[in-house]
Design a protein around this motif. Structure first.
Motif, PDB file in Angstrom:
ATOM      1  N   ASP A 164     -24.543  28.537 -46.511  1.00 19.74           N
ATOM      2  CA  ASP A 164     -24.432  27.807 -46.310  1.00 19.74           C
ATOM      3  C   ASP A 164     -25.472  26.074 -46.201  1.00 19.74           C
ATOM      4  O   ASP A 164     -25.168  25.312 -46.154  1.00 19.74           O
ATOM      5  CB  ASP A 164     -23.262  26.744 -46.187  1.00 19.74           C
TER       6      ASP A 164
ATOM      7  N   THR B 197     -18.653  29.577 -47.319  1.00 16.75           N
ATOM      8  CA  THR B 197     -17.475  29.758 -46.148  1.00 16.75           C
ATOM      9  C   THR B 197     -16.504  29.460 -47.005  1.00 16.75           C
ATOM     10  O   THR B 197     -15.283  29.962 -46.116  1.00 16.75           O
ATOM     11  CB  THR B 197     -18.025  29.055 -45.134  1.00 16.75           C
ATOM     12  N   ARG B 198     -15.904  28.553 -47.460  1.00 14.06           N
ATOM     13  CA  ARG B 198     -14.630  28.464 -48.175  1.00 14.06           C
ATOM     14  C   ARG B 198     -13.955  29.286 -48.993  1.00 14.06           C
ATOM     15  O   ARG B 198     -13.257  29.229 -48.666  1.00 14.06           O
ATOM     16  CB  ARG B 198     -14.911  26.930 -49.395  1.00 14.06           C
TER      17      ARG B 198
ATOM     18  N   THR C  57     -13.907  19.780 -46.155  1.00  8.58           N
ATOM     19  CA  THR C  57     -13.995  19.386 -47.318  1.00  8.58           C
ATOM     20  C   THR C  57     -13.811  18.059 -47.765  1.00  8.58           C
ATOM     21  O   THR C  57     -12.810  18.068 -48.236  1.00  8.58           O
ATOM     22  CB  THR C  57     -13.954  20.566 -48.608  1.00  8.58           C
TER      23      THR C  57
ATOM     24  N   GLN D 221     -22.270  31.433 -43.740  1.00  6.26           N
ATOM     25  CA  GLN D 221     -22.380  29.899 -42.834  1.00  6.26           C
ATOM     26  C   GLN D 221     -24.273  30.006 -43.031  1.00  6.26           C
ATOM     27  O   GLN D 221     -24.850  28.715 -44.207  1.00  6.26           O
ATOM     28  CB  GLN D 221     -22.454  29.567 -41.852  1.00  6.26           C
TER      29      GLN D 221
ATOM     30  N   TYR E  16     -18.597  23.282 -41.768  1.00  6.22           N
ATOM     31  CA  TYR E  16     -17.720  24.945 -41.439  1.00  6.22           C
ATOM     32  C   TYR E  16     -18.268  24.665 -40.197  1.00  6.22           C
ATOM     33  O   TYR E  16     -19.240  25.349 -39.828  1.00  6.22           O
ATOM     34  CB  TYR E  16     -18.098  26.644 -42.406  1.00  6.22           C
TER      35      TYR E  16
ATOM     36  N   ARG F 232     -20.053  16.324 -52.203  1.00  8.73           N
ATOM     37  CA  ARG F 232     -19.037  16.412 -51.346  1.00  8.73           C
ATOM     38  C   ARG F 232     -19.773  16.853 -49.611  1.00  8.73           C
ATOM     39  O   ARG F 232     -20.505  16.411 -50.047  1.00  8.73           O
ATOM     40  CB  ARG F 232     -18.488  17.318 -51.844  1.00  8.73           C
TER      41      ARG F 232
ATOM     42  N   ALA G  90     -19.588  25.247 -51.121  1.00  7.56           N
ATOM     43  CA  ALA G  90     -19.940  25.861 -49.835  1.00  7.56           C
ATOM     44  C   ALA G  90     -19.508  27.638 -50.157  1.00  7.56           C
ATOM     45  O   ALA G  90     -17.659  27.841 -50.643  1.00  7.56           O
ATOM     46  CB  ALA G  90     -18.726  25.849 -48.500  1.00  7.56           C
TER      47      ALA G  90
ATOM     48  N   ASP H 197     -19.498  19.481 -46.993  1.00  9.29           N
ATOM     49  CA  ASP H 197     -18.512  20.044 -46.429  1.00  9.29           C
ATOM     50  C   ASP H 197     -19.326  20.651 -45.229  1.00  9.29           C
ATOM     51  O   ASP H 197     -20.050  20.420 -44.417  1.00  9.29           O
ATOM     52  CB  ASP H 197     -19.122  21.582 -47.819  1.00  9.29           C
TER      53      ASP H 197
END
Ligand code: HEM
Ligand code: SF4
Ligand code: SF4
Lengths: 168, 543
Positions: free
Chosen positions: B175, B185-186, A46, B172, A113, A109, B183, A111
């Motif tokens: 997101d 997932t964080r 991030t 996921q 994943y 931002r 997010a 992000d």
């Protein structure tokens, strides 16, 4: 016709089929996420890209045109640079993408994943990131050798304050 | 030649490409159900046949889930660090009660969704979801989603490796929508793990979703009357015992505790609720979203693929309505209400009012109305209190007269059939005349007496198989009326031996023919009593 004894027998039979089916589908069928010799690399990043433009001092005339409550002496463009990320493991590219900042005015931002399955054992990781339109090439680079045991997750995170990519 | 009357109006498939294709899709599933039904009727009897009670069976299973869930809640620790151990305690330390409750909770949920899937497939294949029934179908779709989310959130709460997998995959997915500023997932990075999401999930699973489910189910059955909320007791006991046996023999257990620094390698998924997750391992989250939304929308528009033609809705003739409310009591689709009289009648206080857009055209109300009486010759045109514009009761009487006149042979039988049971149009039996109604529930009992008075030796009524009816209650109301258990009654003076009720689905032709033959034999005996019978009778007369 069937008598009652038979009837209850048939019911029991039906119930047995029913619960066998339920038990089986409920926890009897396994799903393999990772092979016994696999590990995982998780890219969890991030970051906000750098501002696209330079801040500029407003002229006196410009300031006079603005409503009194908005007369900031500096004008800073809000847009942020897209972020280019590239992750390579043993010469094999896992991830390569240019990520646009979130938000309507492109000032948010980024992000990411992403999970990657890799064989367990040693890996040479190359991590590269560019967060400014002004840079010609990746302005953050880190190379690292990691050895993963089966089922281990190698997190790749990013924190500009501590110099870029962080491995956990 | 025997007379066969087919009412012009049809409530089954039309002769269109769309309906032909749909029929091709319905029939194989429908026939599978009809065969299964037969097997279950043998084992359980029509009253306990689980396939006849799928909706209320699902509700019963939700009760089991609720009660076992309340027990689990007492011992459950709603913090992310305590959850796993509290469930382990129940499973192992308190296996004899807590463990059983946990297993019941899981297996009843699994059985519930399996039952709901069978329910959807059944309503679909029997074509009980189009036309005015779209409402139950459409409202079923969000209900299904609530159930699925309940299941998924339940697995999340165990906070084992399976929960970890679900949490990360779901995050996921969320997101990918980028509507949340941070997010999701964080939350599941090892250093960020907190109670925040866990508490939200616990709230949803323990309170939010169950309340939504109750509300959704209430809406789901809102356009139906006399909804079976409580499953027959024998079926409830059987189902519960079966789940109890499964819980004792194969108790539900957790995976190892979640550890966000380690990847789960093998999971025993619950395929009833979590079958969609492996897709996420192969498809991008957005593809999965498109698929989910696409399937949901498709399911939502299914009742119009293609739209179903139904007969014109029932019409009340105030001049012949005394406000008795019998039609109101019998309409299975809540299309009739009783309201204050609008014609200033000094005799009657109330009148029946049909809401056209709720009426499916089954004609059951015609069978309820005391004015649907063919003996009333004072009127050249038979008028009743509530009638079907496309097949008025006057036409049914004309058809009955014609059918009776056309039957020949020693034993004359008149068959009243319906358009969803066995097809009697190809009988080719000179001794049998037939009249096909939309639903046998439309048959006013006085017509049976009428047919017997006008020359029939016997009347055979053949609707849907007992226990199930295309129009929910048609065959049941009809049988109750003929047995004198429901108004309007078949008059007590009618010889019951000469009336026969038999439920036969479209695949029961052979059984139907056997039943006709047996009935004919019986009628023959009544007509020409055997010598033994005669001599007995003489004895009685002379004695
Ligand atoms: C989620 C749990 C569900 C439960 C507990 C449930 C329960 C019920 C019940 C009790 C009835 C009334 C049956 C009767 O008394 O005749 C019913 C009717 C119906 N359900 Fe469901 N249902 C569920 C989900 C669904 C879903 C997902 C669909 C379809 C997408 C669906 C489609 C229908 C239809 C079309 C009817 C109307 C049948 C008719 O008009 O005769 N249901 N349901
Ligand atoms: S025909 Fe009569 S019983 Fe059937 S839905 Fe309409 S009003 Fe109700
Ligand atoms: S059954 Fe007939 S008389 Fe009674 S309320 Fe209905 S329409 Fe009127």
């Amino acid at each position: 016709m069937v008598n009652n004894g038979w009837r209850y027998g048939l019911q029991v039979l039906n119930y047995l089929i029913w619960i066998a089916l339920i038990g089986y589908l409920s926890s009897g069928v396994s799903y393999r996420l990772l092979e016994p010799n696999q590990a995982m690399i998780t890219l969890a990043l991030t970051h906000s890209g750098q501002l696209k433009g330079e801040c500029r001092k407003r002229t006196v005339e410009e300031l006079a045109k603005l409503p009194p409550n908005m007369r900031a002496p500096m004008e800073c463009p809000r847009g942020r640079s897209p972020i280019e990320v590239r992750i390579v493991a043993d010469n094999q590219v896992l991830f390569e993408k240019t990520l646009l900042p979130a938000g309507l005015s492109g000032d948010g931002r980024v992000d990411v994943y992403k999970q990657f399955k890799v064989p367990s054992g040693p890996h040479q990781l190359l991590m590269q990131l560019k967060d400014s339109v002004k840079a010609d090439s990746f302005n953050y680079v880190r190379e690292e050798k990691v050895t993963l045991v089966p089922g281990q997750i190698q997190f790749i995170e990013f924190n500009a304050n501590v110099g870029g990519f962080v491995l956990k | 030649m025997q007379y066969q009357h087919q009412l012009l109006a049809s409530d089954t498939y039309q002769n269109t490409v769309g309906d032909h294709l749909l029929k091709l899709l319905h029939k194989p599933i429908n026939h599978a159900y009809l065969y299964l039904d037969k097997w279950f009727n043998l084992a359980f009897g029509t009253h306990w046949n689980p396939l006849y009670h799928l909706g209320s069976l699902a509700i019963f299973l939700f009760w089991v889930v609720l009660v076992s869930g309340l027990y689990l809640f007492v011992f459950f620790n709603t913090s992310i660090l305590g959850a796993y151990h509290s469930v382990e305690f129940l499973t192992h330390e308190q296996w004899y009660l807590g463990g059983v409750m946990r297993s019941l909770h899981r297996y009843a949920s699994d059985a519930a969704i399996a039952t709901v899937l069978l329910h959807i497939l059944r309503e679909f294949s029997l074509d009980r979801y189009r036309a005015t029934r779209w409402f139950s179908w459409i409202t079923g779709v969000p209900t299904l989603w609530i159930v699925i989310l309940l299941g998924i959130s339940g697995y999340w709460l165990v906070w084992d490796q399976l929960a970890q997998y679900i949490a990360i995959s779901s995050s996921q997915l969320m997101d990918a929508l980028t509507i949340f500023s941070s997010a999701m997932t964080r939350n599941f990075l090892p250093e960020n793990l907190s109670d925040r999401f866990f508490t939200l999930l616990a709230f949803l699973h323990l309170l939010g979703l169950p309340v939504m489910l109750i509300f959704a189910l209430w809406i789901h059955v809102k356009r139906l009357t006399k909804v079976e909320i409580v499953v027959p007791r024998g079926l409830a006991i059987g189902c519960f015992l079966a789940l109890l046996v499964l819980s004792l023999v194969y108790p539900a257990v957790s995976h190892p505790q979640a550890d966000l620094t380690k990847a789960p390698m093998v999971l025993n998924l619950d395929w009833f609720y979590l079958a969609g997750f492996p897709l996420l391992d192969y498809w991008a989250p957005l593809t999965t979203w498109f698929l989910m939304i696409g399937l949901t929308l498709l399911l939502m528009i299914v009742p119009w693929l293609p739209p179903k033609r139904i007969p014109a809705s029932a019409i009340v003739q105030l001049s012949h309505c005394n406000g008795c409310g019998q039609c109101f009591d019998d309409c299975p689709f809540d299309a009739i209400s009783m309201q204050a009289r609008t014609d200033g009648s000094p005799r009657w206080k109330r009148e029946a009012v049909v809401v056209p857009h709720l009426c499916i055209g089954c004609g059951i109300c015609v069978g309820s109305c005391p004015y649907s009486n063919p003996f009333r010759r004072s009127e050249v045109h038979l008028t009743t209190g509530v009638d079907m514009p496309e097949y008025p009761v006057h036409e049914v009487r004309t058809a009955t007269d014609k059918a009776l006149a056309s039957i020949t042979g020693p034993v004359k039988m008149l068959v009243f059939s319906c358009s969803h049971g066995v097809d009697v149009s190809d009988l080719n039996d000179p001794g049998v005349g037939s009249i096909r109604l939309v639903c046998t529930g439309m048959l006013p009992p006085a017509f049976v007496e009428y047919a017997l008075k006008k020359g029939a030796d016997g009347v055979f009524v053949s609707g849907c198989r007992s226990g199930d009816c295309f129009y929910r209650f048609g065959n049941r109301w009809m049988a109750q009326r003929l047995h004198g258990e429901r108004v309007p009654h078949l008059h007590a003076r009618v010889e019951r031996d000469r009336v026969h009720v038999f439920g036969a689905a479209e695949t029961d032709k052979e059984a139907f023919l056997r039943e006709i033959a047996a009935f004919r034999e019986r009628l023959q005996k009544i007509r020409q009593p055997s010598s033994e019978h005669l001599s007995k009778q003489e004895e009685v007369n002379h004695g």
